[in-house]
Design an enzyme around this catalytic site. Structure first.
Site, PDB file in Angstrom:
ATOM      1  N   CYS A 254      15.683 -23.226   5.494  1.00 16.08           N
ATOM      2  CA  CYS A 254      15.218 -23.667   4.178  1.00 16.08           C
ATOM      3  C   CYS A 254      14.821 -22.465   3.327  1.00 16.08           C
ATOM      4  O   CYS A 254      15.135 -22.399   2.131  1.00 16.08           O
ATOM      5  CB  CYS A 254      14.019 -24.600   4.324  1.00 16.08           C
ATOM      6  SG  CYS A 254      14.345 -26.100   5.259  1.00 16.08           S
TER       7      CYS A 254
ATOM      8  N   ASP B 298      -3.758  12.587  -6.795  1.00 15.37           N
ATOM      9  CA  ASP B 298      -3.209  12.177  -5.499  1.00 15.37           C
ATOM     10  C   ASP B 298      -2.112  11.126  -5.633  1.00 15.37           C
ATOM     11  O   ASP B 298      -1.410  10.835  -4.658  1.00 15.37           O
ATOM     12  CB  ASP B 298      -4.324  11.601  -4.604  1.00 15.37           C
ATOM     13  CG  ASP B 298      -5.390  12.626  -4.264  1.00 15.37           C
ATOM     14  OD1 ASP B 298      -5.013  13.790  -4.044  1.00 15.37           O
ATOM     15  OD2 ASP B 298      -6.577  12.271  -4.229  1.00 15.37           O
TER      16      ASP B 298
ATOM     17  N   ASP C  86      -6.572  13.989   1.423  1.00 13.32           N
ATOM     18  CA  ASP C  86      -7.174  14.785   0.367  1.00 13.32           C
ATOM     19  C   ASP C  86      -8.609  15.086   0.815  1.00 13.32           C
ATOM     20  O   ASP C  86      -9.165  14.368   1.649  1.00 13.32           O
ATOM     21  CB  ASP C  86      -7.163  13.986  -0.938  1.00 13.32           C
ATOM     22  CG  ASP C  86      -7.986  14.654  -2.013  1.00 13.32           C
ATOM     23  OD1 ASP C  86      -7.717  15.825  -2.304  1.00 13.32           O
ATOM     24  OD2 ASP C  86      -8.905  14.001  -2.545  1.00 13.32           O
TER      25      ASP C  86
ATOM     26  N   CYS D  35      11.946 -24.906   7.817  1.00 18.98           N
ATOM     27  CA  CYS D  35      12.383 -23.908   8.788  1.00 18.98           C
ATOM     28  C   CYS D  35      12.950 -22.690   8.063  1.00 18.98           C
ATOM     29  O   CYS D  35      13.000 -22.644   6.831  1.00 18.98           O
ATOM     30  CB  CYS D  35      13.434 -24.492   9.734  1.00 18.98           C
ATOM     31  SG  CYS D  35      14.991 -24.918   8.918  1.00 18.98           S
TER      32      CYS D  35
ATOM     33  N   ASP E 104      -7.893   9.669  -3.373  1.00 16.66           N
ATOM     34  CA  ASP E 104      -8.684   8.835  -4.269  1.00 16.66           C
ATOM     35  C   ASP E 104      -8.571   9.218  -5.735  1.00 16.66           C
ATOM     36  O   ASP E 104      -9.132   8.547  -6.593  1.00 16.66           O
ATOM     37  CB  ASP E 104     -10.164   8.879  -3.865  1.00 16.66           C
ATOM     38  CG  ASP E 104     -10.810  10.215  -4.200  1.00 16.66           C
ATOM     39  OD1 ASP E 104     -10.098  11.235  -4.167  1.00 16.66           O
ATOM     40  OD2 ASP E 104     -12.020  10.228  -4.483  1.00 16.66           O
TER      41      ASP E 104
END
Length: 744
Positions: free
Chosen positions: A32, A640, A433, A29, A636
């Site tokens: 724990c 960036d 971009d 649970c 990409d």
């Protein structure tokens, strides 16, 4: 043009080494989870530790020079649980049915059914019941044999100075069982049958075991994405060595080996096609529905399926360095980490069990002292202990995170951490971009305008001059000529003129291909195409001119070539999908205003920032975040990366650079901008499931505990409700698996 100052970099934090992954056994649970986390964080040299109930694992980051794995294992053992280290080479084992075996449930049910039958008889007005000694004989193995796990785990929690679900079950059922034994011992020999409650304790244990088994089955389904990815790992490869094909285990394959991949086989490792042509199905890795054509020189990914042709592939990455292994690690890491909302659950769970035990004690004393019926008071206290088991609280968030990240991975969206998944649902601005993200990232011939009488000469002559060049504009011309089926004649004397262009001879014609400045220097009259040139330049196109020069006469204009980066086919649909989601789009580009504006108008982007220097992109993202707006950045390239890190949610194209992908919280395995809207949509759906799960997890306790304390809930009904609560939150999370990439 947007101008901005470069933001100062934040001070570097102490860098932690690669995380140590542990498999934890015995957690039941949320309490724990909290106890294991606290134990790990107390170990010297631990920078952070996150424990996940749904994956039954932990991810621990150690400071350089910190402690070793042995100290972590010892800390977990001291907290009352078992742990082992997971190696990168061996991915985390998934919950197996053996861990949640059905036989204890069936055995407990077989022993409890006769006890339950007498409860059914009482419900229809019959006084029939089993002899007391037989009830005791049936209930005892359920209590102390099949239910021994609750005593062991509950005792471990007590020794660690805390409580958990097992402690509540052990206390509750022991109280019911002990009361029955006392009644049987004191009143069993009398003339009337004593009130026995063996059925309550036995049926509660049976229901809890059944609930845990169902929960385990449901949790397995949340890890289907990981299992599917792991299943893509071939165990052997056909290696070409010394001219002979040998089938070798993957452990014996080396980088540089040439691998033979027959039609229908999986590609064993990342590599480069050396020989052959075929189509490759990469759908399980990228979500791309159509096979991708592969020719010599093309990259292929291990785990993809070769279609119709034989391929010879040179291995470039194996094992943990392969794309498939990195994807598995990313998904596993995202599933292991906690969403910010889970912190609230952890805080509640830390005090939950002691509070419940206190409420049960008050229930016992209150009803016992008020009515004098201590038997009934004990049963009401038992019901409080049983219904309050915090299993659902511990599973509510991680089950949804696992299901959400899993279904996203199947559609080519890799979510690297739970925080990005949670934050993405609040995104209201997406900054893109331009080059390589919304556009193809390579120039194409957008316009070929010949001068009068040069219609058949412009493109063949331009292609002939550039036949041996690797310049991006040259490749665009050659591709255009190929697409039109034109044959480029042979050129001679071709040479580059610095800062101007190319010169050479084609079919006896002395040609010059280059800039407007060069044409002016040569005295070429470009007036007839000046309007077309201005229009192309206003749209951000790069303009080149082709002219023929004569020994004694005036040069002749052959024509105009205009180059531009074209938008990806999916880009307009991606922007439209974001608009339907209520998201504002922003274009952030280092390109000139004409090129950026043309792309923005074509795609329907709301706001444009052109000529932004790489160092200023992060500052622009920070300005977009002003006022508390949640911003995602999509890019990409290396330039960036700062902006991706500055955004609330960084989204990198998988076709881009490794630097960009490292800086982003989400990676799109295909260069498809439509996946941005998909990532936001799956985040919104996942967060909705988290809220629903937490709502029901709290409702079970907020409603159930008062009912039990008021004497309106029997221990058997409490046990059934507790078991149903755990299964219901996991089942609700599993509904995310039905997402097919459609946007609502």
């Amino acid at each position: 043009m947007t101008t901005a100052t470069t933001l100062p970099l934040p001070p570097a934090a102490p860098s932690a080494g690669p995380p140590v992954r542990l498999q934890i056994e015995g957690m039941t649970c949320a309490s724990c989870v909290g106890r294991v986390e606290r134990a790990l964080k107390k170990v010297p040299g631990v920078a952070s530790a996150e424990v996940n109930l749904a994956t039954e694992g932990a991810e621990v980051c150690l400071l350089p020079g910190g402690t070793g794995a042995d100290a972590l294992l010892a800390a977990v053992e001291k907290a009352g649980y078992h742990a082992r280290v997971l190696q990168d080479e061996a991915p985390a084992p998934l919950p197996d049915d053996a861990l949640h075996a059905l036989w204890p449930v069936l055995a407990a049910a077989a022993l409890s059914l006769p006890l339950l039958a007498q409860m059914g008889a009482m419900a229809v007005g019959s006084a029939w019941q089993l002899p007391g000694w037989l009830q005791w004989a049936l209930a005892t193995p359920v209590q102390f044999w099949l239910g021994a796990r609750f005593y062991r785990a509950g005792w471990a929690a007590l020794r660690a100075g805390s409580g958990n679900m097992d402690l509540l079950v052990a206390l509750g059922t022991s109280a019911g069982y002990g009361l029955s034994v006392w009644q049987l011992a004191v009143h069993g020999g009398g003339g009337h049958a004593p009130h026995l409650y063996f059925e309550a304790s036995a049926v509660v244990i049976t229901l809890v075991l059944l609930g845990k088994w169902l929960e385990g089955r449901a949790k397995r389904q949340t890890t289907e994405a990981i299992r599917a990815l792991q299943a893509l790992r071939p165990e052997t490869a056909r290696v070409l060595r010394d001219g002979t094909e040998r089938e070798l285990p993957m452990g014996q394959v080396r980088v540089g080996d040439q691998l033979v991949v027959r039609p229908g086989e999986r590609i064993p490792a990342d590599g480069e096609v050396v020989e052959g042509s075929s189509h490759v199905d990469e759908s399980m890795l990228t979500g791309e529905s159509l096979p991708v054509a592969k020719h010599p020189g093309a990259r292929v990914t291990g785990g993809a399926v070769n279609a119709e042709g034989r391929l010879l592939v040179r291995a470039t990455a194996l094992g943990v360095e392969s794309t498939l292994a990195r994807i598995v690690r990313l998904v596993e890491s995202a599933q292991a980490r906690k969403a910010p909302i889970q912190r609230l659950v952890d805080q509640v769970s830390a005090v939950f069990v002691p509070v419940v035990v206190g409420i049960a004690a008050l229930t016992l004393l209150g009803w016992g002292l008020a009515t004098g019926d201590w038997e009934r008071a004990i049963l009401d206290a038992v019901a409080v202990l049983v219904i309050a088991c915090p299993c659902a609280l511990g599973l509510a968030t991680p089950a949804a995170i696992m299901a959400g990240t899993g279904v996203a991975a199947r559609h080519g969206i890799l979510i690297k951490d739970a925080q990005a998944l949670e934050l993405a649902h609040k995104v209201r601005v997406v900054a893109f971009d331009k080059t390589g993200t919304l556009t193809e990232g390579r120039p194409r011939l957008a316009l070929a305008a010949p001068a009068a009488g040069a219609e058949a000469q412009l493109l063949p002559w331009a292609a002939a001059l550039q036949a041996g060049s690797e310049h991006p504009l040259a490749r665009a011309v050659l591709q255009a000529a190929q697409d039109q089926g034109l044959h480029a004649p042979a050129a001679s004397g071709v040479q580059a003129v610095a800062g101007r262009g190319l010169q050479g001879t084609v079919d006896g014609h002395a040609l010059r291909l280059g800039s407007s400045r060069w044409m002016a220097e040569l005295g070429v009259d470009t007036a007839v195409l000046a309007a077309a040139a201005q229009e192309a330049q206003a749209a951000g196109r790069t303009v080149s001119w082709l002219a023929e020069v004569h020994g004694g006469g005036a040069p002749r204009l052959v024509g105009l070539l205009a180059f531009g980066d074209t938008a990806k086919p999916q880009a307009a649909g991606a922007i439209a999908a974001l608009r339907r989601q209520g998201v504002r789009t922003v274009l952030v580009s280092g390109d000139n205003a004409g090129a950026a504006g043309a792309v923005a108008r074509q795609l329907g982007i709301d706001e444009v920032h052109a000529e932004v220097l790489p160092g200023d992109k992060a500052a622009l993202v920070a300005s977009l975040k002003a006022g508390g707006t949640t911003v995602a950045m999509v890019g990409d390239g290396i330039n960036d990366a700062p902006a991706l890190a500055a955004a609330d949610v960084g989204i990198a194209m998988g076709t881009g650079t490794d630097v960009a992908m490292q800086a982003a919280g989400v990676t799109l395995m295909r260069g498809d901008p439509a996946l941005v809207a998909g990532a936001i949509d799956i985040s919104r759906r996942t967060y909705a499931k988290i809220r629903q799960n937490l709502f029901w997890a709290f409702v079970y306790n907020v409603v159930g505990i008062p009912l039990a304390a008021a004497g309106l809930l029997s221990p058997v009904l409490a046990g059934a409700a507790m078991a149903f609560s755990s299964v219901s939150v996991v089942s609700n999370a599993l509904l995310l698996r039905r997402w097919k990439g459609e946007l609502r």
